[in-house]
Motif scaffolding. Structure first.
Motif, PDB file in Angstrom:
ATOM      1  N   PHE A   6       0.856  -1.179   0.000  1.00 53.79           N
ATOM      2  CA  PHE A   6       0.000   0.000   0.000  1.00 53.79           C
ATOM      3  C   PHE A   6       0.892   1.229   0.000  1.00 53.79           C
ATOM      4  CE2 PHE A   6      -2.230   3.457   2.141  1.00 53.79           C
ATOM      5  CZ  PHE A   6      -3.425   3.490   1.436  1.00 53.79           C
ATOM      6  N   PHE A   7       0.732   2.106  -0.983  1.00 52.48           N
ATOM      7  CA  PHE A   7       1.554   3.306  -1.077  1.00 52.48           C
ATOM      8  C   PHE A   7       0.938   4.416  -0.229  1.00 52.48           C
ATOM      9  CE2 PHE A   7       4.265   3.004  -5.195  1.00 52.48           C
ATOM     10  CZ  PHE A   7       4.736   1.768  -4.791  1.00 52.48           C
ATOM     11  N   ALA A   8       1.697   4.866   0.769  1.00 50.30           N
ATOM     12  CA  ALA A   8       1.289   5.991   1.604  1.00 50.30           C
ATOM     13  C   ALA A   8       1.803   7.277   0.960  1.00 50.30           C
ATOM     14  CB  ALA A   8       1.852   5.848   3.013  1.00 50.30           C
ATOM     15  N   THR A   9       0.952   8.261   0.781  1.00 52.63           N
ATOM     16  CA  THR A   9       1.320   9.445   0.000  1.00 52.63           C
ATOM     17  C   THR A   9       1.318  10.736   0.808  1.00 52.63           C
ATOM     18  OG1 THR A   9      -0.978   9.666  -0.757  1.00 52.63           O
ATOM     19  CG2 THR A   9       0.530   8.409  -2.166  1.00 52.63           C
ATOM     20  N   ASN A  10       1.255  10.632   2.148  1.00 52.55           N
ATOM     21  CA  ASN A  10       1.374  11.842   2.955  1.00 52.55           C
ATOM     22  C   ASN A  10       2.769  12.431   2.777  1.00 52.55           C
ATOM     23  OD1 ASN A  10      -1.215  11.782   4.074  1.00 52.55           O
ATOM     24  ND2 ASN A  10      -0.581  10.389   5.712  1.00 52.55           N
ATOM     25  N   ARG A  11       2.825  13.718   2.492  1.00 56.72           N
ATOM     26  CA  ARG A  11       4.112  14.357   2.215  1.00 56.72           C
ATOM     27  C   ARG A  11       5.046  14.315   3.421  1.00 56.72           C
ATOM     28  NH1 ARG A  11       5.842  17.741  -1.793  1.00 56.72           N
ATOM     29  NH2 ARG A  11       7.605  19.097  -1.301  1.00 56.72           N
ATOM     30  N   ASP A  12       4.466  14.404   4.634  1.00 58.30           N
ATOM     31  CA  ASP A  12       5.298  14.428   5.837  1.00 58.30           C
ATOM     32  C   ASP A  12       5.670  13.039   6.336  1.00 58.30           C
ATOM     33  OD1 ASP A  12       2.922  13.503   6.846  1.00 58.30           O
ATOM     34  OD2 ASP A  12       2.605  15.163   8.246  1.00 58.30           O
ATOM     35  N   GLY A  13       5.287  12.005   5.614  1.00 60.74           N
ATOM     36  CA  GLY A  13       5.637  10.644   6.006  1.00 60.74           C
ATOM     37  C   GLY A  13       4.749  10.037   7.064  1.00 60.74           C
ATOM     38  N   THR A  14       3.674  10.726   7.432  1.00 55.30           N
ATOM     39  CA  THR A  14       2.748  10.174   8.424  1.00 55.30           C
ATOM     40  C   THR A  14       2.170   8.862   7.909  1.00 55.30           C
ATOM     41  OG1 THR A  14       2.150  12.406   9.121  1.00 55.30           O
ATOM     42  CG2 THR A  14       0.658  10.614   9.767  1.00 55.30           C
ATOM     43  N   PRO A  15       2.254   7.805   8.700  1.00 58.33           N
ATOM     44  CA  PRO A  15       1.732   6.515   8.220  1.00 58.33           C
ATOM     45  C   PRO A  15       0.221   6.569   8.060  1.00 58.33           C
ATOM     46  CG  PRO A  15       2.343   6.363  10.533  1.00 58.33           C
ATOM     47  CD  PRO A  15       2.844   7.693  10.053  1.00 58.33           C
ATOM     48  N   PRO A  16      -0.326   5.808   7.131  1.00 55.77           N
ATOM     49  CA  PRO A  16      -1.784   5.792   6.932  1.00 55.77           C
ATOM     50  C   PRO A  16      -2.468   5.020   8.048  1.00 55.77           C
ATOM     51  CG  PRO A  16      -0.763   4.117   5.575  1.00 55.77           C
ATOM     52  CD  PRO A  16       0.368   4.868   6.233  1.00 55.77           C
ATOM     53  N   ALA A  28       7.715   7.615  -2.624  1.00 54.27           N
ATOM     54  CA  ALA A  28       8.798   8.569  -2.896  1.00 54.27           C
ATOM     55  C   ALA A  28       9.195   8.410  -4.354  1.00 54.27           C
ATOM     56  CB  ALA A  28       9.996   8.288  -1.986  1.00 54.27           C
ATOM     57  N   PRO A  29       9.721   9.478  -4.965  1.00 52.92           N
ATOM     58  CA  PRO A  29      10.096   9.378  -6.377  1.00 52.92           C
ATOM     59  C   PRO A  29      11.128   8.280  -6.619  1.00 52.92           C
ATOM     60  CG  PRO A  29      10.119  11.667  -5.637  1.00 52.92           C
ATOM     61  CD  PRO A  29       9.985  10.816  -4.415  1.00 52.92           C
ATOM     62  N   MET A  30      10.851   7.431  -7.585  1.00 52.82           N
ATOM     63  CA  MET A  30      11.795   6.387  -7.974  1.00 52.82           C
ATOM     64  C   MET A  30      12.270   6.571  -9.419  1.00 52.82           C
ATOM     65  SD  MET A  30      10.073   2.980  -6.242  1.00 52.82           S
ATOM     66  CE  MET A  30       8.363   3.371  -6.641  1.00 52.82           C
ATOM     67  N   GLY A  31      11.622   7.444 -10.144  1.00 55.50           N
ATOM     68  CA  GLY A  31      11.968   7.656 -11.537  1.00 55.50           C
ATOM     69  C   GLY A  31      12.692   8.970 -11.751  1.00 55.50           C
TER      70      GLY A  31
END
Length: 285
Positions: A229-239, A262-265
């Protein structure tokens, strides 16, 4: 080929004709949750079904044909609700509080009159293949992928949204005849949800059907991310934790986990515009 009977699949009775309710019924005919949608969806799934055993094709054809009967019932209900509809603008007394609430705060007289004119001028006080706003059904929501499991899940969603609409339309009327019709149609929605899920169970259950298509070798997937599951909070807060964030996957073939996105490309940098592309000269390399 198909046969028809003059009699309706189930009795349709309208005790107190209501042209405003006729407009609402149109959503169940030609809306994205309506009967034309599921009828055509099941027909095209059946016509394109490829399998060693034809029973799934046959089942879909039986149900698609049943749905034709539902369209006929609803079209009859629309016509019956228009029995006493006004044919002149000055007679369209639709500006009461109930209609205003139904129409979402817009000018109910204008909207009700517009739909009455549609029913009168285009269809002779009868139903038409469109939604409650008069927009024709355009087949954009017909899902027939050729994959049995994918189609069954689409059918469950179609019947779930259709049953939701049916319940709302049942709740929107006090007419005993309309209540009785909806009691039947809602019951059929219940069966059809069970029917499509039964196909999933018969072909191996959710675990066996997933992932769809199950014919693609999972060894060729990126094994690092196929159950993340990809968490997309900018501050890294877990879902928030859920069934999808930890533990065994539903198909039993992996383990759910959480990955902070996080960007991988790379940053996409395109080449200059072509000389013949009509771009600005500053864009052309």
């Amino acid at each position: 080929m198909y046969y028809f009977e003059k009699q309706l699949q189930y009795p349709v009775r309208v005790d107190s004709p209501d042209p405003v309710y006729a407009r609402m019924l149109q959503q169940a005919i030609g809306g994205i949750e309506g009967e034309i949608r599921v009828c055509m969806q099941y027909f095209f799934q059946a016509w394109g079904n490829r399998a060693p055993n034809t029973k799934y094709r046959d089942m879909l054809l039986h149900t698609a044909t049943e749905e034709l009967g539902h369209i006929e019932m609803l079209a009859t209900a629309v016509a019956m609700n228009l029995e006493n509809a006004p044919t002149k603008v000055q007679e369209a007394g639709a500006a009461d509080a109930i209609v205003g609430a139904v129409m979402g705060g817009e000018n109910p007289r204008h909207i009700a009159e517009g739909m009455l004119h549609k029913h009168l001028l285009s269809s002779g006080m009868a139903a038409f293949p469109g939604n409650a706003d008069g927009v024709p059904f355009d087949m954009n929501h017909i899902y027939a992928s050729g994959n049995l499991a994918a189609d069954m899940y689409c059918n469950v969603a179609a019947e779930a949204t259709g049953r939701t609409l049916a319940v709302r339309l049942s709740n929107a009327t006090n007419d005993p005849g309309m209540k009785d019709m909806w009691s039947f149609l809602i019951a059929r929605d219940t069966m059809h949800q069970q029917q499509w899920l039964s196909v999933i169970e018969e072909v191996g259950g959710h675990a066996g059907a997933l992932p769809i298509p199950n014919s693609f070798p999972q060894a060729e997937e990126n094994q690092k991310y196929n159950y993340s599951f990809f968490a997309t909070n900018r501050d890294g807060t877990p879902p928030p934790e859920g069934r999808w964030t930890s533990g065994p996957s539903l198909d039993g073939k992996g383990t759910f986990n959480v990955v902070q996105n996080a960007p991988m490309g790379q940053e996409p940098v395109l080449g200059p515009a072509r000389p013949d592309s009509a771009a600005q000269s500053e864009q052309i390399g």
